[in-house]
Design an enzyme around this catalytic site. Sequence first.
Site, PDB file in Angstrom:
ATOM      1  N   THR A  18     -24.034   4.728  -2.943  1.00  0.00           N
ATOM      2  CA  THR A  18     -25.064   3.228  -3.173  1.00  0.00           C
ATOM      3  C   THR A  18     -26.323   3.222  -2.365  1.00  0.00           C
ATOM      4  O   THR A  18     -27.130   2.583  -2.478  1.00  0.00           O
ATOM      5  CB  THR A  18     -23.649   2.380  -2.942  1.00  0.00           C
ATOM      6  N   ARG A  22     -22.825   9.057   3.200  1.00  0.00           N
ATOM      7  CA  ARG A  22     -22.483   8.333   3.681  1.00  0.00           C
ATOM      8  C   ARG A  22     -21.069   9.359   3.881  1.00  0.00           C
ATOM      9  O   ARG A  22     -20.666   9.739   2.528  1.00  0.00           O
ATOM     10  CB  ARG A  22     -21.679   7.067   3.516  1.00  0.00           C
ATOM     11  N   SER A 113     -23.095   1.066   7.642  1.00  0.00           N
ATOM     12  CA  SER A 113     -23.029   0.243   7.271  1.00  0.00           C
ATOM     13  C   SER A 113     -21.919  -1.264   7.836  1.00  0.00           C
ATOM     14  O   SER A 113     -21.954  -0.954   9.280  1.00  0.00           O
ATOM     15  CB  SER A 113     -22.932  -0.790   5.764  1.00  0.00           C
ATOM     16  N   HIS A 114     -21.146  -1.385   6.754  1.00  0.00           N
ATOM     17  CA  HIS A 114     -19.841  -2.561   7.158  1.00  0.00           C
ATOM     18  C   HIS A 114     -18.946  -1.174   7.594  1.00  0.00           C
ATOM     19  O   HIS A 114     -17.455  -1.765   7.716  1.00  0.00           O
ATOM     20  CB  HIS A 114     -19.270  -3.250   5.889  1.00  0.00           C
ATOM     21  N   LYS A 126     -29.428   7.830   5.663  1.00  0.00           N
ATOM     22  CA  LYS A 126     -30.812   7.432   3.584  1.00  0.00           C
ATOM     23  C   LYS A 126     -32.286   7.807   4.425  1.00  0.00           C
ATOM     24  O   LYS A 126     -32.654   6.552   5.362  1.00  0.00           O
ATOM     25  CB  LYS A 126     -29.729   5.498   2.666  1.00  0.00           C
ATOM     26  N   ASP A 277     -22.697  -7.651   9.122  1.00  0.00           N
ATOM     27  CA  ASP A 277     -22.402  -6.374   9.498  1.00  0.00           C
ATOM     28  C   ASP A 277     -22.526  -5.300  10.831  1.00  0.00           C
ATOM     29  O   ASP A 277     -23.786  -6.165  10.731  1.00  0.00           O
ATOM     30  CB  ASP A 277     -22.307  -5.853   8.246  1.00  0.00           C
ATOM     31  N   ASP A 279     -25.237  -2.955  10.292  1.00  0.00           N
ATOM     32  CA  ASP A 279     -27.024  -2.718   9.689  1.00  0.00           C
ATOM     33  C   ASP A 279     -26.715  -3.965  10.023  1.00  0.00           C
ATOM     34  O   ASP A 279     -27.672  -3.970  10.229  1.00  0.00           O
ATOM     35  CB  ASP A 279     -26.312  -1.243   8.974  1.00  0.00           C
ATOM     36  N   ASP A 281     -26.861  -6.245   7.088  1.00  0.00           N
ATOM     37  CA  ASP A 281     -28.018  -6.536   6.204  1.00  0.00           C
ATOM     38  C   ASP A 281     -27.565  -6.963   5.562  1.00  0.00           C
ATOM     39  O   ASP A 281     -28.091  -8.238   4.466  1.00  0.00           O
ATOM     40  CB  ASP A 281     -28.688  -5.550   5.081  1.00  0.00           C
ATOM     41  N   ARG A 282     -25.925  -8.030   6.078  1.00  0.00           N
ATOM     42  CA  ARG A 282     -25.063  -9.040   5.307  1.00  0.00           C
ATOM     43  C   ARG A 282     -25.163  -9.507   5.982  1.00  0.00           C
ATOM     44  O   ARG A 282     -24.824 -10.036   7.081  1.00  0.00           O
ATOM     45  CB  ARG A 282     -23.706  -7.953   4.319  1.00  0.00           C
ATOM     46  N   THR A 344     -25.347  -2.137  -8.656  1.00  0.00           N
ATOM     47  CA  THR A 344     -25.256  -2.267  -7.519  1.00  0.00           C
ATOM     48  C   THR A 344     -26.084  -1.324  -6.470  1.00  0.00           C
ATOM     49  O   THR A 344     -26.578  -0.601  -7.085  1.00  0.00           O
ATOM     50  CB  THR A 344     -23.915  -1.934  -7.096  1.00  0.00           C
ATOM     51  N   GLU A 363     -26.228 -10.123  -3.530  1.00  0.00           N
ATOM     52  CA  GLU A 363     -24.775  -9.991  -4.221  1.00  0.00           C
ATOM     53  C   GLU A 363     -24.379 -10.403  -4.218  1.00  0.00           C
ATOM     54  O   GLU A 363     -23.499 -10.538  -2.952  1.00  0.00           O
ATOM     55  CB  GLU A 363     -25.179  -7.730  -3.722  1.00  0.00           C
ATOM     56  N   GLU A 364     -22.812  -9.590  -4.588  1.00  0.00           N
ATOM     57  CA  GLU A 364     -21.525 -10.672  -4.580  1.00  0.00           C
ATOM     58  C   GLU A 364     -21.305 -10.432  -2.967  1.00  0.00           C
ATOM     59  O   GLU A 364     -20.338 -10.954  -2.602  1.00  0.00           O
ATOM     60  CB  GLU A 364     -20.676 -10.069  -5.758  1.00  0.00           C
ATOM     61  N   SER A 365     -21.596  -8.465  -2.386  1.00  0.00           N
ATOM     62  CA  SER A 365     -20.723  -7.917  -1.278  1.00  0.00           C
ATOM     63  C   SER A 365     -21.643  -8.530  -0.131  1.00  0.00           C
ATOM     64  O   SER A 365     -22.237  -7.774   0.400  1.00  0.00           O
ATOM     65  CB  SER A 365     -21.287  -6.478  -1.553  1.00  0.00           C
ATOM     66  N   LYS A 376     -31.524  -6.219   1.852  1.00  0.00           N
ATOM     67  CA  LYS A 376     -31.122  -7.470   2.198  1.00  0.00           C
ATOM     68  C   LYS A 376     -30.603  -7.771   3.485  1.00  0.00           C
ATOM     69  O   LYS A 376     -31.046  -6.635   4.775  1.00  0.00           O
ATOM     70  CB  LYS A 376     -29.002  -7.292   1.712  1.00  0.00           C
TER      71      LYS A 376
HETATM   72  C1  VG1 Z   1     -21.149  -1.887  -1.468  1.00  0.00           C
HETATM   73  C2  VG1 Z   1     -21.392  -2.579  -2.134  1.00  0.00           C
HETATM   74  C3  VG1 Z   1     -22.769  -3.451  -3.185  1.00  0.00           C
HETATM   75  C4  VG1 Z   1     -23.956  -2.940  -1.916  1.00  0.00           C
HETATM   76  C5  VG1 Z   1     -23.446  -1.867  -1.130  1.00  0.00           C
HETATM   77  C6  VG1 Z   1     -24.931  -1.261   0.343  1.00  0.00           C
HETATM   78  O1  VG1 Z   1     -21.486  -0.625  -2.379  1.00  0.00           O
HETATM   79  O2  VG1 Z   1     -20.525  -2.949  -3.764  1.00  0.00           O
HETATM   80  O3  VG1 Z   1     -23.182  -4.710  -3.570  1.00  0.00           O
HETATM   81  O4  VG1 Z   1     -24.582  -3.002  -2.338  1.00  0.00           O
HETATM   82  O5  VG1 Z   1     -22.334  -1.407  -0.520  1.00  0.00           O
HETATM   83  O6  VG1 Z   1     -23.901  -2.312   1.495  1.00  0.00           O
HETATM   84  P1  VG1 Z   1     -20.208  -0.327  -3.269  1.00  0.00           P
HETATM   85  O7  VG1 Z   1     -20.468   0.865  -4.031  1.00  0.00           O
HETATM   86  O8  VG1 Z   1     -19.154   0.061  -2.938  1.00  0.00           O
HETATM   87  O9  VG1 Z   1     -19.139  -1.348  -4.352  1.00  0.00           O
HETATM   88  V1  VG1 Z   1     -24.191  -1.659   2.851  1.00  0.00           V
HETATM   89  O10 VG1 Z   1     -24.518  -3.855   3.879  1.00  0.00           O
HETATM   90  O11 VG1 Z   1     -24.622  -0.688   3.070  1.00  0.00           O
HETATM   91  O12 VG1 Z   1     -25.801  -1.375   3.284  1.00  0.00           O
HETATM   92 CO    CO Z   2     -24.644  -3.365   5.145  1.00  0.00          CO
END
Ligand code: VG1
Ligand code: CO
Length: 543
Positions: A18, A22, A113-114, A126, A277, A279, A281-282, A344, A363-365, A376
């Site tokens: 996504t 990772r 990320s998270h 990336k 989070d 990095d 972005d959340r 997504t 996004e819902e996440s 984001k």
């Molecule tokens: C998850 C979330 C998606 C988000 C992605 C990256 O992906 O569901 O909405 O864009 O993380 O977020 P997945 O494929 O695990 O559902 V983060 O804060 O990397 O950059």
């Molecule tokens: Co992130």
Amino acid sequence: MPIRTVASQPFPDQKPGTSGLRKKVKVFQKPHYLENFVQSIFDTIAAPQGATLVVGGDGRFYNRTAIQTILKMAAANGFGKVLVGQGGILSTPAASNIIRKYQTYGGIILSASHNPGGPDGDFGIKYNGNNGGPATETVTEAIFARSKVLAEYRILDAADVPLDSTGSTRLGALQVEVIDAVADYAGLMESLFDFGAIRSLLQGGFRIQFDAMHAVTGPYAREIFVNRLGAPAASVMNAVPLEDFGNGHPDPNLTYAHDLVEIMFGQNAPDFGAASDGDGDRNMILGQRFFVTPSDSLAVIAANATLAPGYRKGLAGIARSMPTSAAADRVARALNIPCFETPTGWKFFGNLMDAGKVTLCGEESFGTGSDHVREKDGLWAVLFWLNILAARKQPVETIVREHWAQYGRNFYSRYDYEAIPSDAANGVMQHLRGNFAALTGKSFGHYTVQTCDDFSYTDPVDGSVSTNQGIRILFSDGSRIIFRLSGTGTEGATLRVYLEAFEADVARHHLDAQEALQSLIQIALNISELQTRTGREQPTVIT
Ligand code: VG1
Ligand code: CO
């Protein structure tokens, strides 16, 4: 200084998910692994001689090592200049801003990320293009294809570059410029939001609590909330970025941001709480003893956007990822602007923003953002909320309840089943696909299945098609159940189940989401055979 050409082995497991590649840190530490991926990026993007690149990461374990490698490889691959965040740190949205502001030939962002960090945790990498956004699928596929046939990579034999103070160093022909990681970003935020009004709100006794979760946003939050907006220093907690995030899971939700949740749901809770989070972005938004779902947050921001100076002229359009609730669609309809539904991952919003078709995305996440950058942006969302709160002078909860009263409420929840065997996860998806015909028209009490499909998306700008982006079970009253396999997990498979039910009746808006969604959850478990196929009675996380 000599350039070494190193024979490499192809790594067929490098398909980016996504948000880039990772993997466990241990995987990145394998000889040539990171180098192969970086060389595949460089070969694919074919930057002109002397081009400028941005490099930075979320400060997790292996960040510094990876940056030194990338710098030496950039020097051996003809780049003229690399802009690096001080200490190797740049939040993802800040990196996006720097790429755009200094018009560089894109950048490399290091983050998982998270996901947890540390020697046994995760790492990620990336490439973002010159619009500041994650490379499109076409580019990431090309990078993957290149990594499979790569024969060698180029690296400069040189000592490490100092990264801890700002200034310029030479690495062969490459100029490495260590820049202040925070200043440009804070300036951008000040240009979008009414800092004067937010400052007055805080001076009037409005209390905020921000949890940086020992991740990248600490220094940004201090500069913005404390130095520029005058909040007390204690309003920013866990503000020092740590390589292992203090052993935490830097994911801003009700489960992992427990320090903040305790404060916001306790006695004497502040008026507003937020977290970001790994990095940056959340975002998670909380009022006093009140949680704002990310889907509602997007809708509320959209409905109130013109209260912020940077959005006074209104929105061109809104985009949301497919599993995100349709709350934003209702606002778009009322505003008479288009609303796009994408797969997504933020990379799908880039073309829409570049073409001027949308201003806001979500996004819902726990991801919200706009065309000010191409990622984001956690702190941006927090500032947007503070701007709205300063203008409306109402509590968070009142703003959300008034929003539901006007537009209806989209009850929403996501169930995550983490680290399940891949075979079992694929089995659930296959089983569902095989039952589309049998499910269509079937009734489960109040709910009747209208259609089922595998979501596929045709990019309205470049016409590229992305298939298999999640299974949708759509009910006749607009309720939805979505099943999707994660593209960011690093252990087995993560199966996500997304549940949404629309409720127009204000008298039912007080219900707890889990209560309101109870029958949909049962239907989801039934039709997927999830529990028997995965052996999991309970999800790992509910958001
Ligand atoms: C998850 C979330 C998606 C988000 C992605 C990256 O992906 O569901 O909405 O864009 O993380 O977020 P997945 O494929 O695990 O559902 V983060 O804060 O990397 O950059
Ligand atoms: Co992130």
